[in-house]
Design a protein around this motif. Structure first.
Motif, PDB file in Angstrom:
ATOM      1  N   ASP A   1     -32.684  37.186  -2.987  1.00 32.50           N
ATOM      2  CA  ASP A   1     -33.297  38.463  -3.354  1.00 32.50           C
ATOM      3  C   ASP A   1     -34.810  38.338  -3.527  1.00 32.50           C
ATOM      4  N   TYR A   2     -35.436  37.553  -2.666  1.00 34.71           N
ATOM      5  CA  TYR A   2     -36.900  37.410  -2.596  1.00 34.71           C
ATOM      6  C   TYR A   2     -37.497  36.773  -3.855  1.00 34.71           C
ATOM      7  N   ALA A   3     -36.701  36.031  -4.589  1.00 38.15           N
ATOM      8  CA  ALA A   3     -37.194  35.417  -5.831  1.00 38.15           C
ATOM      9  C   ALA A   3     -38.080  34.211  -5.512  1.00 38.15           C
ATOM     10  N   LEU A   4     -39.122  34.030  -6.322  1.00 34.57           N
ATOM     11  CA  LEU A   4     -39.977  32.847  -6.236  1.00 34.57           C
ATOM     12  C   LEU A   4     -39.270  31.670  -6.905  1.00 34.57           C
ATOM     13  N   THR A   5     -39.230  30.530  -6.212  1.00 36.57           N
ATOM     14  CA  THR A   5     -38.705  29.324  -6.852  1.00 36.57           C
ATOM     15  C   THR A   5     -39.618  28.125  -6.642  1.00 36.57           C
ATOM     16  N   SER A   6     -40.498  28.168  -5.641  1.00 39.37           N
ATOM     17  CA  SER A   6     -41.391  27.035  -5.392  1.00 39.37           C
ATOM     18  C   SER A   6     -42.432  26.936  -6.495  1.00 39.37           C
ATOM     19  N   GLY A   7     -42.983  25.745  -6.657  1.00 40.15           N
ATOM     20  CA  GLY A   7     -43.897  25.489  -7.759  1.00 40.15           C
ATOM     21  C   GLY A   7     -45.333  25.291  -7.323  1.00 40.15           C
ATOM     22  N   ASP A   8     -46.040  24.543  -8.122  1.00 40.60           N
ATOM     23  CA  ASP A   8     -47.473  24.290  -7.939  1.00 40.60           C
ATOM     24  C   ASP A   8     -47.790  23.780  -6.537  1.00 40.60           C
ATOM     25  N   ILE A   9     -47.009  22.834  -6.040  1.00 39.32           N
ATOM     26  CA  ILE A   9     -47.246  22.264  -4.720  1.00 39.32           C
ATOM     27  C   ILE A   9     -46.671  23.172  -3.634  1.00 39.32           C
ATOM     28  N   GLY A  10     -45.428  23.532  -3.771  1.00 41.89           N
ATOM     29  CA  GLY A  10     -44.719  24.209  -2.696  1.00 41.89           C
ATOM     30  C   GLY A  10     -45.172  25.619  -2.401  1.00 41.89           C
ATOM     31  N   TYR A  11     -45.610  26.357  -3.425  1.00 44.56           N
ATOM     32  CA  TYR A  11     -45.922  27.769  -3.191  1.00 44.56           C
ATOM     33  C   TYR A  11     -47.088  27.940  -2.224  1.00 44.56           C
ATOM     34  N   TYR A  12     -48.061  27.025  -2.257  1.00 46.69           N
ATOM     35  CA  TYR A  12     -49.164  27.090  -1.295  1.00 46.69           C
ATOM     36  C   TYR A  12     -48.633  27.031   0.135  1.00 46.69           C
ATOM     37  N   PHE A  13     -47.732  26.083   0.396  1.00 51.61           N
ATOM     38  CA  PHE A  13     -47.199  25.919   1.738  1.00 51.61           C
ATOM     39  C   PHE A  13     -46.278  27.071   2.120  1.00 51.61           C
ATOM     40  N   LEU A  14     -45.570  27.626   1.135  1.00 53.33           N
ATOM     41  CA  LEU A  14     -44.695  28.766   1.393  1.00 53.33           C
ATOM     42  C   LEU A  14     -45.509  29.979   1.852  1.00 53.33           C
TER      43      LEU A  14
ATOM     44  N   HIS B   1     -45.345  38.849   6.833  1.00 54.88           N
ATOM     45  CA  HIS B   1     -46.080  39.403   5.695  1.00 54.88           C
ATOM     46  C   HIS B   1     -45.194  40.322   4.863  1.00 54.88           C
ATOM     47  N   ASP B   2     -44.163  40.853   5.497  1.00 51.04           N
ATOM     48  CA  ASP B   2     -43.202  41.672   4.756  1.00 51.04           C
ATOM     49  C   ASP B   2     -42.491  40.838   3.705  1.00 51.04           C
ATOM     50  N   ILE B   3     -42.211  39.570   4.040  1.00 51.90           N
ATOM     51  CA  ILE B   3     -41.554  38.683   3.078  1.00 51.90           C
ATOM     52  C   ILE B   3     -42.502  38.372   1.918  1.00 51.90           C
ATOM     53  N   VAL B   4     -43.752  38.063   2.244  1.00 53.11           N
ATOM     54  CA  VAL B   4     -44.735  37.789   1.184  1.00 53.11           C
ATOM     55  C   VAL B   4     -44.839  38.988   0.252  1.00 53.11           C
ATOM     56  N   TYR B   5     -44.889  40.162   0.832  1.00 51.72           N
ATOM     57  CA  TYR B   5     -45.000  41.389   0.022  1.00 51.72           C
ATOM     58  C   TYR B   5     -43.794  41.547  -0.902  1.00 51.72           C
ATOM     59  N   GLU B   6     -42.598  41.409  -0.336  1.00 53.61           N
ATOM     60  CA  GLU B   6     -41.385  41.619  -1.132  1.00 53.61           C
ATOM     61  C   GLU B   6     -41.258  40.589  -2.254  1.00 53.61           C
ATOM     62  N   MET B   7     -41.735  39.382  -2.032  1.00 54.97           N
ATOM     63  CA  MET B   7     -41.634  38.337  -3.052  1.00 54.97           C
ATOM     64  C   MET B   7     -42.594  38.566  -4.211  1.00 54.97           C
ATOM     65  N   ASN B   8     -43.569  39.435  -4.004  1.00 56.34           N
ATOM     66  CA  ASN B   8     -44.623  39.566  -5.019  1.00 56.34           C
ATOM     67  C   ASN B   8     -44.847  40.998  -5.509  1.00 56.34           C
ATOM     68  N   CYS B   9     -43.954  41.913  -5.171  1.00 64.52           N
ATOM     69  CA  CYS B   9     -44.166  43.316  -5.538  1.00 64.52           C
ATOM     70  C   CYS B   9     -43.333  43.758  -6.733  1.00 64.52           C
ATOM     71  N   ARG B  10     -42.610  42.834  -7.355  1.00 66.69           N
ATOM     72  CA  ARG B  10     -41.723  43.209  -8.462  1.00 66.69           C
ATOM     73  C   ARG B  10     -42.150  42.537  -9.762  1.00 66.69           C
ATOM     74  N   ASP B  11     -41.850  43.207 -10.873  1.00 69.97           N
ATOM     75  CA  ASP B  11     -42.217  42.665 -12.182  1.00 69.97           C
ATOM     76  C   ASP B  11     -41.006  42.352 -13.052  1.00 69.97           C
TER      77      ASP B  11
END
Length: 807
Positions: free
Chosen positions: A621-634, A644-654
């Motif tokens: 469900d587009y949840a963030l799980t990568s950390g300090d190292i991995g999120y940059y590469f993700l 870019h649709d995936i990037v948007y969906e992963m970061n548009c919810r609170d």
């Protein structure tokens, strides 16, 4: 006062010296001087991690924060005058009562046993015929951290010390040199306590008006102690200095249960306070800054290091103004407690209290804004995390540690370089890494390495690889080949060190994907094997080393690095890659993204491996799980594959950990953990990699593979989600690049600016790319028909408006 300030701004010029070390004659006659000498038996080098309670007498004594003055006569007017000066840990200098420059915490901090930075000023406008006085106050910084109040470490190189040399040429043709020596005088200052970690205390009753001006009676002052320290480690400071960059007035006032007042400045950032007060002599004002207010309504320093205080004692002479000189903290709130020992009837009045934001004064190079207010809030959240941690080093946080943890430097570097000119800043980091490198080749996790940490906190490949990646980044961003030449021995030595740590071509140690979101509290990697992250970054290092060697003409080295990288790749695929299912290791976000980005996945398999990553994200469900190292590469691999649709969906919810979740919890700067945990720092920059996507993804500004210094620009904007327009600008080393776009009904309208000495490829976003665009040059108002090849339109320097209909 305004006239003096105006003259000061006009006159003071901080030289940017290009030579690595000053000629010996700069310091030929100058001596290191101090108020008192620290015995060798009480020195603490290297620093000790923690509170140092086992150190006996070491680190217990408060150092005097000294004043120095040197009065001298000039027989005629001044034609030219230069001041070279270093005060360790930090200094403020005055000529005839006027402060020289507007730096904060000058000079920058370094590994003092190898490098001490000095500053050079043009001071001709400060001097006059007759009597003149140089006055200097010197504080501790990282040069001396005592065992009092909060401290991350305890260190004692020496007590505060000073060296200076003034070269003067008079209008009558004569020249003279004024230096730090036994003709100077010294006294204690009103600063009674100063610690980079613990705060600062000031007793205004101890002020000596006129101490930095001619004619002051210094008969009760002492001659300084002359030190035998060498000047061989003095190097010019080439980075932009720290300065007070913004002011925040109080936005809200609250009262604690004990009756103290809490001032809310509305923004969590790095800085100090500015106090304006009126009251009785001897009244003490205690100010406790904090990032957070706890559930009971009191300030909490639990996440930021406690106790940290600003203390001011009034002299009672009307309106008094004060701000700390040699410390800073990360905070949003300030609790004020007033103690009147005389219980006088006259009430103390706080006339004004401000938060003064301090940071590296690197010029701003970028701006971003879009139609989605939530993503604008994310931009600001990350930007404040970056600004708050741009000091003399790229710090992890502006309070609890203030250390130069290296993994974030190359990971957040792309985001930073879009927003600030970090060329000098990152060259300073390269020097810090070179100074901190061990004889065996290890580049430790922090630089400068004041304190040797243990295990992965000293030696983690994902951290030390900054030694290879940052010089390459500086080359690609700024065309700085010289930094590659300078850093190459360090880079090569570090890669050889990593080779020695492999077992059958695999690295398997360190911290891994720090602070990923797993079942346990954040810390070392939970979802991705450390062998995956450490071996992946090692492979990436080898690829960059091969490219670096070829750029510098070391063809034999380049071939050797390439050959070894192939062995790493072969072994990695054998150990962590399922050829049939195209699954990588534990199938975590980081496992997929890092192996794809670094090039470990065979080219024919990349689409399937990437699809596995996308399927994993959607399944979760587009949840963030990568950390300090991995999120940059993700973020970067999603950007590369145009998802870019995936990037948007992963970061548009609170409603789950992430940027908007932090904002919903009240954060105004990026927090250390995705969950914005109150027991951890609430001002970090290590997870801020979405910033890169704002510029290179939504704005679409980047450069071609192989391009150096933005000679060959790509502008490929990508609408995503509900975003209807973006205004994006980046001042590259070649000039300003602009990508402003909007959707108007079925039309996509793009305005671009391409600087001189470059070329640009314009890539029309998907959904509009099958239509022929109308392109005209704004300045000439002429329609043009650029060459279309390989899916892009090639444009020369200029400003263009591009309009295209939906497919």
């Amino acid at each position: 006062m305004l006239r003096q300030l105006f003259i000061l701004i006009l006159v003071v010029t901080l030289f940017s010296c290009k030579r690595e070390a000053g000629p010996s004659d700069i310091w030929e006659e100058a001596k290191w001087i101090t108020y008192e000498e620290l015995p060798d038996s009480l020195k603490i080098i290297p620093a000790v991690h923690g509170f140092g309670n086992h150190l006996g007498e070491k680190g217990l004594k408060r150092s005097v924060v000294p004043l120095f003055r040197r009065e001298f006569e000039l027989e005629s007017e001044v034609a030219q005058a230069t001041l070279n000066i270093c005060g360790l840990g930090h200094y403020e200098a005055f000529l005839n009562g006027v402060k020289i420059g507007d730096s904060f915490l000058a000079p920058g901090w370094s590994l003092y046993q190898k490098r001490q930075l000095y500053n050079t000023f043009d001071i001709a406008g400060f001097l006059k015929k007759g009597a003149n006085t140089l006055g200097v106050i010197v504080g501790n910084g990282f040069f001396n951290v005592t065992r009092e109040r909060y401290r991350k470490l305890v260190v004692a190189y020496s007590y505060p010390q000073l060296i200076f040399s003034i070269e003067i040429k008079l209008t009558n043709g004569k020249t003279l040199t004024i230096v730090s020596d036994d003709l100077c005088k010294t006294s204690s200052s009103p600063i009674t306590f100063s610690s980079i970690y613990g705060g600062e205390d000031y007793d205004a009753r101890l002020e000596q008006p006129g101490w930095d001006q001619p004619g002051f009676n210094d008969s009760e002052w002492n001659n300084p102690v002359i030190l035998s320290d060498t000047t061989d480690m003095l190097f010019p400071e080439n980075d932009y200095p720290l300065k007070i960059m913004e002011e925040f007035p109080v936005q809200k006032i609250m009262r604690t249960g004990s009756g103290n007042i809490i001032h809310d400045f509305g923004q969590n950032t790095s800085g100090i306070i500015s106090l304006k007060v009126k009251g009785n002599k001897g009244v003490q004002i205690r100010i406790r800054p904090s990032e957070l207010v706890d559930s009971t309504g009191n300030v909490s320093q639990h996440s930021s290091g406690s106790p940290y205080e600003f203390n001011y004692i009034l002299n009672g002479n009307g309106i008094e103004e004060w701000q700390p000189r040699f410390t800073y903290y990360g905070f949003r709130y300030a609790e004020v407690e007033i103690t009147d020992p005389e219980f006088s009837e006259r009430q103390t009045e706080i006339l004004d209290l401000k938060l003064l934001h301090t940071r590296n004064s690197a010029p701003v190079t970028g701006s971003f804004e879009c139609s989605d207010s939530l993503f604008n809030q994310i931009f600001d959240l990350i930007l404040w995390g970056i600004k708050s941690n741009m000091a003399s080093v790229a710090t992890d946080c502006p309070h609890r540690e203030k250390l130069g943890w290296l993994e974030q430097t190359y990971l957040i570097g792309p985001s930073m370089h879009y927003n600030f000119d970090i060329h000098s800043f990152y060259k300073k980091i390269v020097m810090d890494m070179m100074d901190s490198q061990l004889d065996n080749g290890l580049v430790p996790d922090i630089a400068p390495e004041y304190v040797p940490f243990k295990d992965g906190f000293r030696d983690s490949p994902e951290w030390g690889s900054a030694a290879v990646i940052i010089p390459w980044q500086l080359y690609t961003w700024y065309g700085d080949k010289e930094v590659l030449k300078t850093a190459y021995p360090m880079m090569k030595k570090y890669v050889e060190y990593l080779k020695s740590k492999t077992k059958n071509y695999i690295l398997d140690y360190g911290l891994g994907d720090w602070y990923d979101l797993g079942p346990n509290p954040p810390g070392e990697s939970q979802l991705t094997p450390k062998a995956v992250t450490s071996t992946s970054i090692f492979y990436y290092d080898l690829k960059l080393m091969a490219e670096t060697a070829n750029v510098l003409g070391y063809k034999k080295d380049g071939s050797a690095f390439q050959e070894y990288s192939e062995k790493i790749k072969e072994t990695f695929l054998t150990n962590f890659y399922n050829k049939e299912s195209c699954e990588v290791a534990t199938c975590s976000q980081t496992s997929y993204a890092m192996s794809l980005f670094t090039g470990l996945i065979p080219e024919p398999d990349k689409p399937k491996v990437f699809q596995n990553l996308v399927d994993l994200i959607i399944k979760n469900d587009y949840a963030l799980t990568s950390g300090d190292i991995g999120y940059y590469f993700l973020v970067n691999i999603l950007n590369q594959f145009n998802r870019h649709d995936i990037v948007y969906e992963m970061n548009c919810r609170d409603d789950r950990p992430g940027y908007l979740y932090q904002i919903r919890k009240g954060a105004t700067s990026l927090t250390e953990s995705w969950e914005a945990l109150p027991n951890l720092s609430n001002n970090h920059m290590m997870l801020g990699h979405l910033m890169d996507w704002f510029y290179s993804g939504l704005g679409g500004i980047s450069q071609e593979t192989g391009s150096v210094g933005y000679e060959k620009i790509i502008i490929a904007p990508h609408p995503a989600g509900n975003i209807k327009w973006v205004n994006c600008s980046f001042k590259s080393v070649k000039g300003e690049i602009t990508s402003n776009w909007k959707t108007e009904g079925n039309k996509f309208v793009l305005t671009v600016k391409i600087p001189q000495r470059t070329s640009a490829k314009i890539i029309i976003p998907e959904g509009f790319d099958n239509s022929v665009p109308d392109i005209y040059e704004i300045e000439t108002r002429k329609a043009i028909q650029p060459v279309f090849e390989n899916g892009s339109y090639k444009l020369s320097p200029g400003i263009y408006r591009i309009s295209v209909n939906h497919n």
